[in-house]
Motif scaffolding. Structure first.
Motif, PDB file in Angstrom:
ATOM      1  N   LEU A 270       0.903  -1.148   0.167  1.00 42.70           N
ATOM      2  CA  LEU A 270       0.102  -0.190  -0.060  1.00 42.70           C
ATOM      3  C   LEU A 270       0.422   1.359   0.373  1.00 42.70           C
ATOM      4  O   LEU A 270       0.461   1.942  -0.523  1.00 42.70           O
ATOM      5  N   ILE A 271       1.679   0.949   0.973  1.00 42.47           N
ATOM      6  CA  ILE A 271       2.674   2.246   1.099  1.00 42.47           C
ATOM      7  C   ILE A 271       3.511   2.808  -0.558  1.00 42.47           C
ATOM      8  O   ILE A 271       3.896   3.693  -1.005  1.00 42.47           O
ATOM      9  N   LYS A 272       3.649   2.080  -1.209  1.00 43.27           N
ATOM     10  CA  LYS A 272       4.513   1.816  -2.207  1.00 43.27           C
ATOM     11  C   LYS A 272       3.959   1.961  -3.663  1.00 43.27           C
ATOM     12  O   LYS A 272       3.922   3.190  -4.763  1.00 43.27           O
ATOM     13  N   ALA A 273       2.075   1.847  -2.953  1.00 41.79           N
ATOM     14  CA  ALA A 273       0.998   2.460  -4.395  1.00 41.79           C
ATOM     15  C   ALA A 273       0.779   3.699  -4.082  1.00 41.79           C
ATOM     16  O   ALA A 273       0.987   4.337  -5.167  1.00 41.79           O
ATOM     17  N   GLU A 274       1.429   4.266  -2.855  1.00 44.70           N
ATOM     18  CA  GLU A 274       0.791   6.154  -2.275  1.00 44.70           C
ATOM     19  C   GLU A 274       2.055   6.613  -3.228  1.00 44.70           C
ATOM     20  O   GLU A 274       1.839   7.387  -3.847  1.00 44.70           O
ATOM     21  N   GLU A 275       3.545   5.898  -3.088  1.00 42.95           N
ATOM     22  CA  GLU A 275       4.534   6.603  -3.432  1.00 42.95           C
ATOM     23  C   GLU A 275       4.461   6.852  -5.486  1.00 42.95           C
ATOM     24  O   GLU A 275       4.901   7.371  -5.580  1.00 42.95           O
ATOM     25  N   ALA A 276       4.212   5.444  -5.195  1.00 42.39           N
ATOM     26  CA  ALA A 276       4.208   6.120  -7.170  1.00 42.39           C
ATOM     27  C   ALA A 276       3.257   6.925  -7.677  1.00 42.39           C
ATOM     28  O   ALA A 276       3.443   7.172  -8.572  1.00 42.39           O
ATOM     29  N   ASP A 277       2.470   6.670  -6.729  1.00 43.56           N
ATOM     30  CA  ASP A 277       1.414   8.198  -7.977  1.00 43.56           C
ATOM     31  C   ASP A 277       2.176   9.301  -7.017  1.00 43.56           C
ATOM     32  O   ASP A 277       1.828  10.078  -7.783  1.00 43.56           O
ATOM     33  N   SER A 278       2.638   9.529  -5.709  1.00 49.32           N
ATOM     34  CA  SER A 278       2.952  10.283  -5.887  1.00 49.32           C
ATOM     35  C   SER A 278       4.647  10.999  -7.069  1.00 49.32           C
ATOM     36  O   SER A 278       4.482  12.078  -7.132  1.00 49.32           O
ATOM     37  N   LEU A 279       4.551   9.860  -7.166  1.00 51.21           N
ATOM     38  CA  LEU A 279       5.648   9.941  -8.165  1.00 51.21           C
ATOM     39  C   LEU A 279       5.418  10.067 -10.020  1.00 51.21           C
ATOM     40  O   LEU A 279       6.003  11.033 -10.259  1.00 51.21           O
TER      41      LEU A 279
ATOM     42  N   TYR B 139       5.466   1.059  -8.932  1.00 47.62           N
ATOM     43  CA  TYR B 139       4.144  -0.021  -8.906  1.00 47.62           C
ATOM     44  C   TYR B 139       4.095  -1.377  -9.096  1.00 47.62           C
ATOM     45  O   TYR B 139       3.540  -2.314  -8.445  1.00 47.62           O
ATOM     46  N   GLU B 140       5.570  -2.000  -9.587  1.00 49.50           N
ATOM     47  CA  GLU B 140       5.757  -3.212 -10.247  1.00 49.50           C
ATOM     48  C   GLU B 140       5.804  -3.394  -8.119  1.00 49.50           C
ATOM     49  O   GLU B 140       5.738  -4.650  -8.445  1.00 49.50           O
TER      50      GLU B 140
ATOM     51  N   LEU C 131       2.420  -4.801  -7.165  1.00 47.96           N
ATOM     52  CA  LEU C 131       2.536  -5.756  -6.966  1.00 47.96           C
ATOM     53  C   LEU C 131       3.128  -6.852  -7.074  1.00 47.96           C
ATOM     54  O   LEU C 131       2.230  -8.080  -6.638  1.00 47.96           O
ATOM     55  N   PHE C 132       4.012  -7.077  -6.797  1.00 48.81           N
ATOM     56  CA  PHE C 132       5.151  -8.212  -6.666  1.00 48.81           C
ATOM     57  C   PHE C 132       4.612  -8.621  -4.797  1.00 48.81           C
ATOM     58  O   PHE C 132       4.440  -9.812  -4.431  1.00 48.81           O
ATOM     59  N   LEU C 133       5.325  -7.156  -4.388  1.00 45.60           N
ATOM     60  CA  LEU C 133       4.800  -7.485  -2.895  1.00 45.60           C
ATOM     61  C   LEU C 133       2.880  -8.171  -2.556  1.00 45.60           C
ATOM     62  O   LEU C 133       2.538  -8.940  -2.000  1.00 45.60           O
ATOM     63  N   LEU C 134       2.074  -8.055  -3.038  1.00 46.28           N
ATOM     64  CA  LEU C 134       0.621  -7.917  -2.675  1.00 46.28           C
ATOM     65  C   LEU C 134      -0.008  -7.776  -3.868  1.00 46.28           C
ATOM     66  O   LEU C 134      -0.494  -7.041  -4.947  1.00 46.28           O
ATOM     67  N   PRO C 135      -0.434  -9.496  -4.880  1.00 50.88           N
ATOM     68  CA  PRO C 135      -0.611  -8.795  -6.670  1.00 50.88           C
ATOM     69  C   PRO C 135      -1.856  -8.651  -7.371  1.00 50.88           C
ATOM     70  O   PRO C 135      -2.747  -8.079  -7.685  1.00 50.88           O
ATOM     71  N   GLN C 136      -2.657  -8.904  -5.729  1.00 50.38           N
ATOM     72  CA  GLN C 136      -4.555  -8.856  -5.897  1.00 50.38           C
ATOM     73  C   GLN C 136      -4.445  -7.362  -4.826  1.00 50.38           C
ATOM     74  O   GLN C 136      -5.568  -6.905  -4.252  1.00 50.38           O
ATOM     75  N   ASN C 137      -3.027  -6.198  -5.000  1.00 50.29           N
ATOM     76  CA  ASN C 137      -3.854  -4.720  -4.456  1.00 50.29           C
ATOM     77  C   ASN C 137      -4.185  -3.979  -5.359  1.00 50.29           C
ATOM     78  O   ASN C 137      -3.782  -4.233  -6.523  1.00 50.29           O
TER      79      ASN C 137
ATOM     80  N   ALA D 193      -2.789   0.505 -13.865  1.00 51.98           N
ATOM     81  CA  ALA D 193      -3.716   0.840 -15.164  1.00 51.98           C
ATOM     82  C   ALA D 193      -4.282   2.009 -15.793  1.00 51.98           C
ATOM     83  O   ALA D 193      -4.048   2.491 -16.633  1.00 51.98           O
ATOM     84  N   TYR D 194      -4.244   2.441 -14.774  1.00 52.59           N
ATOM     85  CA  TYR D 194      -4.995   3.866 -15.421  1.00 52.59           C
ATOM     86  C   TYR D 194      -3.335   4.783 -16.208  1.00 52.59           C
ATOM     87  O   TYR D 194      -3.596   4.968 -17.615  1.00 52.59           O
ATOM     88  N   ASN D 195      -2.787   4.882 -15.157  1.00 50.30           N
ATOM     89  CA  ASN D 195      -1.201   5.804 -15.990  1.00 50.30           C
ATOM     90  C   ASN D 195      -0.318   4.747 -17.691  1.00 50.30           C
ATOM     91  O   ASN D 195      -0.121   5.793 -17.539  1.00 50.30           O
ATOM     92  N   ILE D 196      -0.449   3.597 -16.869  1.00 47.45           N
ATOM     93  CA  ILE D 196      -0.393   2.716 -17.881  1.00 47.45           C
ATOM     94  C   ILE D 196      -0.696   3.275 -19.558  1.00 47.45           C
ATOM     95  O   ILE D 196      -0.418   3.582 -20.464  1.00 47.45           O
ATOM     96  N   ALA D 197      -2.344   2.989 -19.542  1.00 46.37           N
ATOM     97  CA  ALA D 197      -3.143   3.766 -20.397  1.00 46.37           C
ATOM     98  C   ALA D 197      -3.004   5.565 -20.744  1.00 46.37           C
ATOM     99  O   ALA D 197      -2.918   5.905 -21.869  1.00 46.37           O
ATOM    100  N   ILE D 198      -2.570   6.388 -19.710  1.00 43.58           N
ATOM    101  CA  ILE D 198      -2.858   7.963 -20.286  1.00 43.58           C
ATOM    102  C   ILE D 198      -0.872   7.876 -20.743  1.00 43.58           C
ATOM    103  O   ILE D 198      -0.944   9.545 -21.023  1.00 43.58           O
ATOM    104  N   HIS D 199      -0.398   7.345 -20.341  1.00 45.96           N
ATOM    105  CA  HIS D 199       1.237   7.447 -20.324  1.00 45.96           C
ATOM    106  C   HIS D 199       1.845   6.445 -21.378  1.00 45.96           C
ATOM    107  O   HIS D 199       2.966   6.544 -21.670  1.00 45.96           O
ATOM    108  N   GLY D 200       1.398   6.090 -22.501  1.00 45.04           N
ATOM    109  CA  GLY D 200       0.771   5.489 -24.000  1.00 45.04           C
ATOM    110  C   GLY D 200       2.236   4.162 -23.482  1.00 45.04           C
ATOM    111  O   GLY D 200       2.997   3.957 -24.255  1.00 45.04           O
ATOM    112  N   GLY D 201       1.803   3.829 -22.502  1.00 40.91           N
ATOM    113  CA  GLY D 201       2.145   2.404 -22.203  1.00 40.91           C
ATOM    114  C   GLY D 201       1.771   1.071 -23.266  1.00 40.91           C
ATOM    115  O   GLY D 201       0.411   1.161 -23.903  1.00 40.91           O
TER     116      GLY D 201
END
Length: 370
Positions: free
Chosen positions: A254-263, A276-277, A280-286, A294-302
């Motif tokens: 959870l903490i890493k997800a929030e950190e990724a959002d800040s980045l 983000y990776e 998900l490695f720590l908690l695949p069903q987060n 998923a949203y950021n992959i989509a809007i940033h050309g992933g």
């Protein structure tokens, strides 16, 4: 008269054991040849050959403790338990400093109470002869623990620390000893004691997290997870260790997800995706991570198909979650699937519960219907 008779006898027993007869030089050279040849045969597990060579060694130098020790170990490998025990014990008499450990190993492998006690006696004797040898003390420690001799174990730990210095191994051994004694308070104090010395020790922080989890004190578990995520320099293999603790892994994900959002907000997209990776490695069903990633992959050309698969997992898990529905609808729109996108965005609007997200979803729907 009695005293006159006893005194000479006492003096006689006080004399040192006579030295072994000297082996002639030529015979000693032959012995060395056969000894090293027997060692080679033992290493290759050529037991029949090793047995013949060791018997030659015995004939050439019957006073060599290492020959007896190797022969005893060979007997043990061949299943000749009585011969092994007798020969290993004789080896200790001939060369106590060199041969105590194989005999102690043999006795400990037997596993019965008497053999374990004998192993303790043999090892304690070695420790008395070599009080500065921390390796012997290390060998003796688990024997004390196995025999529930807690006070001896703690005293021995003091000796080991005096020889080697206090370190992580010391702290862990002390923790385990006190824990098995039933002194939980003292055991936990050992964890804190080491963390004062090394505040970023991942292993000990996770150990402390696990203690809090057993107490169902999840506020403190989260605090430890946050401390790990923000203060410990983590390598790839460290995340493998973290994943073994489900509570710590959950919170750090959870903490890493929030950190990724800040980045993302800071514009560091590549680093955000890496983070983000990790989440998900720590908690695949987060689901939080899956949605935002998923949203950021989509809007940033992933990889838009990857984004769609990740987003689909979130609505499968929570089909009425407005935020997840909105993300999935928007990803479909970016792929030109506007009819299906409209369906999911309208469902999102039906399920939204706050004004801020209602406004965001309505903007997406308006954009779609232009």
């Amino acid at each position: 008269m009695v005293l006159v008779v006893l005194l000479p006898l006492t003096a006689a027993f006080a004399k040192k054991k006579p030295a072994a007869p000297t082996v002639p030089e030529e015979q000693l050279e032959q012995f060395k040849y056969y000894f090293y040849a027997s060692r080679e045969a033992l290493d290759k597990e050529e037991y029949d050959r090793a047995l013949v060579l060791l018997h030659f060694c015995e004939q050439l130098n019957p006073y060599d403790g290492l020959t007896k020790s190797n022969l005893g170990r060979l007997y043990a490998a061949l299943g000749r338990e009585k011969d092994a025990e007798k020969t290993l014990e004789e080896a200790v008499r001939l060369a106590p400093n060199d041969c105590w450990e194989p005999f102690a190993d043999f006795l400990l492998r037997k596993g019965d109470i008497v053999s374990t006690l004998r192993a303790q006696i043999v090892t304690e004797a070695a420790h008395r002869r070599n009080p500065k040898d921390a390796d012997i003390a290390d060998y003796l420690l688990p024997i004390y623990v196995k025999r529930y001799q807690w006070n001896k174990a703690v005293a021995l730990m003091d000796e080991i620390d005096a020889l080697r210095g206090y370190n992580a191994n010391s702290a862990l051994n002390r923790y385990r000893i006190y824990y098995q004694m039933g002194n939980r308070k003292r055991a936990y104090e050992e964890i804190d004691r080491y963390l004062k010395q090394d505040p970023t020790s991942l292993y000990f922080l996770m150990l402390k997290s696990n203690i809090y989890a057993m107490q169902e004190n999840f506020v403190e578990v989260y605090a430890i997870a946050e401390r790990i995520a923000k203060t410990v320099p983590l390598e790839e293999e460290d995340y493998q260790l973290i994943k073994q603790d489900k509570y710590c892994a959950y919170y750090i994900s959870l903490i890493k997800a929030e950190e990724a959002d800040s980045l993302i907000v800071a514009g560091n997209i590549e680093k955000a995706f890496e983070t983000y990776e990790i989440s998900l490695f720590l908690l695949p069903q987060n689901l939080y991570t899956l949605n935002n990633y998923a949203y950021n992959i989509a809007i940033h050309g992933g990889d838009i198909k990857q984004a769609e698969r990740m987003s689909a997992e979130t609505i499968k898990a929570e089909p009425n979650n407005a935020i997840y529905l909105d993300t999935y609808g928007w990803i479909l729109h970016l792929q030109g699937q506007n009819a299906l996108a409209s369906f999911y965005l309208k469902r999102a609007l039906e399920n939204v519960k706050d004004d801020f997200n209602r406004k965001v979803i309505q903007e997406h729907l308006d954009e779609l219907e232009k």
